[in-house]
Design an enzyme around this catalytic site. Structure first.
Site, PDB file in Angstrom:
ATOM      1  N   GLU A   1      -4.370   7.558  -4.332  1.00 18.04           N
ATOM      2  CA  GLU A   1      -3.555   8.407  -3.488  1.00 18.04           C
ATOM      3  C   GLU A   1      -2.112   8.388  -3.956  1.00 18.04           C
ATOM      4  O   GLU A   1      -1.605   7.361  -4.391  1.00 18.04           O
ATOM      5  CB  GLU A   1      -3.635   7.933  -2.032  1.00 18.04           C
ATOM      6  CG  GLU A   1      -5.001   8.236  -1.456  1.00 18.04           C
ATOM      7  CD  GLU A   1      -5.165   7.819  -0.011  1.00 18.04           C
ATOM      8  OE1 GLU A   1      -6.151   8.241   0.592  1.00 18.04           O
ATOM      9  OE2 GLU A   1      -4.327   7.084   0.517  1.00 18.04           O
TER      10      GLU A   1
ATOM     11  N   CYS B   1       5.633   8.544  -4.351  1.00 16.62           N
ATOM     12  CA  CYS B   1       5.138   7.186  -4.571  1.00 16.62           C
ATOM     13  C   CYS B   1       3.863   7.292  -5.396  1.00 16.62           C
ATOM     14  O   CYS B   1       2.898   7.932  -4.986  1.00 16.62           O
ATOM     15  CB  CYS B   1       4.861   6.529  -3.210  1.00 16.62           C
ATOM     16  SG  CYS B   1       4.118   4.890  -3.355  1.00 16.62           S
TER      17      CYS B   1
ATOM     18  N   CYS C   1      -5.721  -4.236  -6.661  1.00 15.31           N
ATOM     19  CA  CYS C   1      -4.650  -5.183  -6.958  1.00 15.31           C
ATOM     20  C   CYS C   1      -5.254  -6.574  -7.008  1.00 15.31           C
ATOM     21  O   CYS C   1      -6.187  -6.877  -6.278  1.00 15.31           O
ATOM     22  CB  CYS C   1      -3.582  -5.111  -5.870  1.00 15.31           C
ATOM     23  SG  CYS C   1      -2.083  -6.041  -6.272  1.00 15.31           S
TER      24      CYS C   1
ATOM     25  N   CYS D   1      -1.787 -10.806  -1.664  1.00 17.30           N
ATOM     26  CA  CYS D   1      -0.748 -11.141  -0.687  1.00 17.30           C
ATOM     27  C   CYS D   1      -1.403 -11.086   0.691  1.00 17.30           C
ATOM     28  O   CYS D   1      -2.165 -10.162   0.983  1.00 17.30           O
ATOM     29  CB  CYS D   1       0.408 -10.144  -0.773  1.00 17.30           C
ATOM     30  SG  CYS D   1       1.209 -10.171  -2.393  1.00 17.30           S
TER      31      CYS D   1
ATOM     32  N   CYS E   1      -1.082  -7.948   3.040  1.00 18.93           N
ATOM     33  CA  CYS E   1      -1.364  -6.634   2.443  1.00 18.93           C
ATOM     34  C   CYS E   1      -2.864  -6.373   2.466  1.00 18.93           C
ATOM     35  O   CYS E   1      -3.658  -7.230   2.077  1.00 18.93           O
ATOM     36  CB  CYS E   1      -0.835  -6.584   1.009  1.00 18.93           C
ATOM     37  SG  CYS E   1      -1.138  -5.006   0.203  1.00 18.93           S
TER      38      CYS E   1
ATOM     39  N   GLU F   1       0.044  -3.746  -8.777  1.00 18.35           N
ATOM     40  CA  GLU F   1       1.182  -4.477  -9.344  1.00 18.35           C
ATOM     41  C   GLU F   1       1.534  -3.808 -10.676  1.00 18.35           C
ATOM     42  O   GLU F   1       0.909  -4.081 -11.711  1.00 18.35           O
ATOM     43  CB  GLU F   1       0.825  -5.959  -9.539  1.00 18.35           C
ATOM     44  CG  GLU F   1       1.890  -6.782 -10.251  1.00 18.35           C
ATOM     45  CD  GLU F   1       3.321  -6.553  -9.750  1.00 18.35           C
ATOM     46  OE1 GLU F   1       3.591  -6.741  -8.551  1.00 18.35           O
ATOM     47  OE2 GLU F   1       4.176  -6.165 -10.572  1.00 18.35           O
TER      48      GLU F   1
ATOM     49  N   SER G   1       8.485  -1.410  -8.271  1.00 18.74           N
ATOM     50  CA  SER G   1       8.440  -2.508  -7.314  1.00 18.74           C
ATOM     51  C   SER G   1       7.471  -3.565  -7.825  1.00 18.74           C
ATOM     52  O   SER G   1       6.363  -3.250  -8.257  1.00 18.74           O
ATOM     53  CB  SER G   1       7.973  -1.970  -5.957  1.00 18.74           C
ATOM     54  OG  SER G   1       7.992  -2.993  -4.992  1.00 18.74           O
TER      55      SER G   1
ATOM     56  N   SER H   1       9.521  -7.444  -4.053  1.00 17.28           N
ATOM     57  CA  SER H   1       8.926  -7.744  -2.755  1.00 17.28           C
ATOM     58  C   SER H   1       9.140  -9.223  -2.472  1.00 17.28           C
ATOM     59  O   SER H   1       8.349 -10.059  -2.886  1.00 17.28           O
ATOM     60  CB  SER H   1       7.426  -7.411  -2.782  1.00 17.28           C
ATOM     61  OG  SER H   1       7.273  -6.013  -2.895  1.00 17.28           O
TER      62      SER H   1
ATOM     63  N   ASN I   1       3.050  -3.217   8.794  1.00 15.97           N
ATOM     64  CA  ASN I   1       2.098  -2.189   9.192  1.00 15.97           C
ATOM     65  C   ASN I   1       0.744  -2.862   9.410  1.00 15.97           C
ATOM     66  O   ASN I   1       0.114  -3.288   8.440  1.00 15.97           O
ATOM     67  CB  ASN I   1       2.014  -1.195   8.043  1.00 15.97           C
ATOM     68  CG  ASN I   1       1.624   0.161   8.531  1.00 15.97           C
ATOM     69  OD1 ASN I   1       1.171   0.312   9.658  1.00 15.97           O
ATOM     70  ND2 ASN I   1       1.788   1.138   7.683  1.00 15.97           N
TER      71      ASN I   1
ATOM     72  N   CYS J   1       3.199   2.301   4.375  1.00 13.70           N
ATOM     73  CA  CYS J   1       3.051   1.113   3.528  1.00 13.70           C
ATOM     74  C   CYS J   1       1.761   0.357   3.766  1.00 13.70           C
ATOM     75  O   CYS J   1       1.433   0.028   4.888  1.00 13.70           O
ATOM     76  CB  CYS J   1       4.176   0.137   3.841  1.00 13.70           C
ATOM     77  SG  CYS J   1       5.572   0.362   2.811  1.00 13.70           S
TER      78      CYS J   1
HETATM   79  N1  SAH Z   1       2.877  -5.295  -6.115  1.00 14.42           N
HETATM   80  C1  SAH Z   1       4.116  -4.559  -6.031  1.00 14.42           C
HETATM   81  C2  SAH Z   1       3.917  -3.096  -5.687  1.00 14.42           C
HETATM   82  C3  SAH Z   1       3.468  -2.852  -4.265  1.00 14.42           C
HETATM   83  S1  SAH Z   1       4.679  -1.921  -3.447  1.00 14.42           S
HETATM   84  C4  SAH Z   1       5.038  -5.239  -5.056  1.00 14.42           C
HETATM   85  O1  SAH Z   1       4.592  -6.198  -4.440  1.00 14.42           O
HETATM   86  O2  SAH Z   1       6.186  -4.863  -4.954  1.00 14.42           O
HETATM   87  C5  SAH Z   1       4.117  -1.916  -1.813  1.00 14.42           C
HETATM   88  C6  SAH Z   1       5.094  -2.569  -0.859  1.00 14.42           C
HETATM   89  O3  SAH Z   1       4.512  -2.538   0.463  1.00 14.42           O
HETATM   90  C7  SAH Z   1       5.336  -4.029  -1.185  1.00 14.42           C
HETATM   91  O4  SAH Z   1       6.656  -4.380  -0.891  1.00 14.42           O
HETATM   92  C8  SAH Z   1       4.390  -4.710  -0.238  1.00 14.42           C
HETATM   93  O5  SAH Z   1       4.771  -6.040  -0.045  1.00 14.42           O
HETATM   94  C9  SAH Z   1       4.495  -3.845   0.998  1.00 14.42           C
HETATM   95  N2  SAH Z   1       3.364  -3.960   1.916  1.00 14.42           N
HETATM   96  C10 SAH Z   1       2.092  -4.232   1.642  1.00 14.42           C
HETATM   97  N3  SAH Z   1       1.341  -4.263   2.758  1.00 14.42           N
HETATM   98  C11 SAH Z   1       2.170  -3.994   3.773  1.00 14.42           C
HETATM   99  C12 SAH Z   1       1.996  -3.880   5.174  1.00 14.42           C
HETATM  100  N4  SAH Z   1       0.812  -4.054   5.751  1.00 14.42           N
HETATM  101  N5  SAH Z   1       3.071  -3.577   5.929  1.00 14.42           N
HETATM  102  C13 SAH Z   1       4.280  -3.381   5.347  1.00 14.42           C
HETATM  103  N6  SAH Z   1       4.504  -3.483   4.040  1.00 14.42           N
HETATM  104  C14 SAH Z   1       3.474  -3.792   3.257  1.00 14.42           C
END
Ligand code: SAH
Length: 390
Positions: free
Chosen positions: A111, A124, A131, A135, A138, A198, A229, A251, A328, A371
């Protein structure tokens, strides 16, 4: 060999998303003489990336036999739009299908989300399907890993968005949703690599894609408008700075290693101190080119005033912006989003220390584009639809 030109794929290869080298190779394969290759590749480049050409026949300054021969072997096909959703707030989400990229590959679905504002529009994009980081907050970590996207598949997302938004010369903007307009305003003015992936684990393809996006003879985006990011792949941050130089977002999400080890397990390999050291050394980082630190607000986990103060202390000497992201929630998530007052208090401390600290407003919630929601929700809805149908 580039998947765009891989000989064993069923469909003819597309030059939309190809590098200059790949375009030159395609020209060489149809017999364009060596001495003309550079010039012809430059012409094709201009048509593909500056004009957004979708058919070879429109390339008026290239000889007909060359175009015919190219048309027999290649296409200018983009990823297919499987579905498009437009949010009440103007956000737009596309489910895109990539054909198989190499023998044995099953293709991929990803997407891309377009977040318009009145004077700019941010796309985006994804760089991987799935991934490997896990985390804990996430949703992606709970899904299967599929594969890296190719350079052409990454660039293809931008081409699709620009086609659809009328952002190429002679294009027509859609009448629904929101598309910024005005003298010199581009519909897709900014690109963020913030999918469920990532990007720095797909370094070579991402670097090549950024080179295509920022090439002045083509898509011509400024490197200041392309942001990558990362959760903190330290050695690749250094390479990114040296070899590519887009804007950087980190992040961070925690100010102590103990907590960050838990939230972002990659921290065990590259702890906060090393990460911030890499940020301090990121070439071009300055007050005009700040590094964005993303910080997801998790209730009772990382949202205390003491942590806000520690964040400010940690970032001393780093030209930084802090982006607070309301968590989220997803079904079964072990966290909740911080209360609004808590987020405000955190934001005030950061702001009073002299940092911009915007709280990221969730956009496109009604189309599940916020997000951490990409794809997973669509997949679940589909599964549900299948159950209902079956
Ligand atoms: N792996 C990279 C790219 C992902 S960017 C990184 O970590 O930066 C997506 C962003 O959304 C990241 O900052 C991630 O930490 C955040 N994210 C992931 N799940 C989320 C959630 N449930 N609520 C809010 N932010 C979230």
């Amino acid at each position: 060999m580039s998947p765009a030109l891989a000989p064993l794929t069923a469909a003819p290869p597309s030059l939309a998303g190809a590098t200059r080298v790949e375009i030159a190779r395609a020209l060489a394969e149809i017999g364009v003489p060596e001495r003309e290759l550079r010039m012809r590749a430059g012409q094709l480049w201009h048509w593909i990336y500056h004009r957004g050409a979708r058919e070879f026949s429109t390339m008026r300054n290239i000889a007909r036999p060359v175009l015919d021969a190219l048309g027999e072997r290649c296409t200018l096909a983009r990823p297919e739009i499987v579905a498009e959703q437009v949010s009440a707030d103007g956000t737009r989400k596309w489910l895109l299908r990539m054909p198989p990229a190499y023998p044995g590959d099953r293709g991929a679905e990803i997407e891309a989300v377009y977040i318009p504002e009145t004077d700019r529009g941010t796309l985006c994009v994804s760089s991987q399907v799935g991934c490997t980081l896990n985390c804990t907050f996430c949703h992606t970590g709970t899904q299967a890993w599929a594969r890296n996207l190719t350079t052409a598949e990454i660039v293809g997302q931008v081409l699709v968005a620009r086609d659809r938004l009328g952002d190429f010369p002679d294009g027509t903007a859609p009448t629904d949703g929101l598309v910024p307009s005005g003298e010199g305003v581009r519909a897709v003015s900014n690109i963020v690599f913030m999918g469920m992936d990532e990007p720095l684990y797909n370094f070579a393809n991402v670097r090549e894609a950024v080179a295509i996006l920022t090439d002045g003879d083509g898509l011509s985006l400024s490197k200041r408008r392309v942001t990558i990011s990362t959760s903190g792949v330290v050695p690749q941050i250094e390479r990114l700075g040296a070899e590519c130089g887009p804007m950087l977002a980190i992040s961070l999400h925690a100010v102590r290693d103990e907590l960050r080890d838990e939230l972002v397990p990659l921290n065990k390999k590259y702890p906060i101190k090393e990460l911030l050291q890499a940020c301090r050394g990121y070439p071009g980082a300055s007050n005009a080119r700040r590094i964005t630190f993303e910080y997801v607000m998790l209730k009772g986990v990382n949202d205390s005033p003491a942590e806000a103060r520690e964040l400010v202390r940690l970032l001393k000497g780093v030209p930084a912006k802090i982006n607070l992201i309301p968590f989220n929630p997803w079904p079964g998530a072990p966290y909740e989003c911080s209360d609004w007052e808590t987020i405000e208090r955190f934001s005030d401390i950061v702001f009073n220390a002299g940092y911009a600290s915007p709280v990221r407003t969730p956009r496109g919630r009604d189309i599940l584009a916020a997000c951490g929601q990409l794809k997973s929700e669509t997949e679940k809805l589909r599964a549900r639809a299948r159950l209902a149908a079956g």
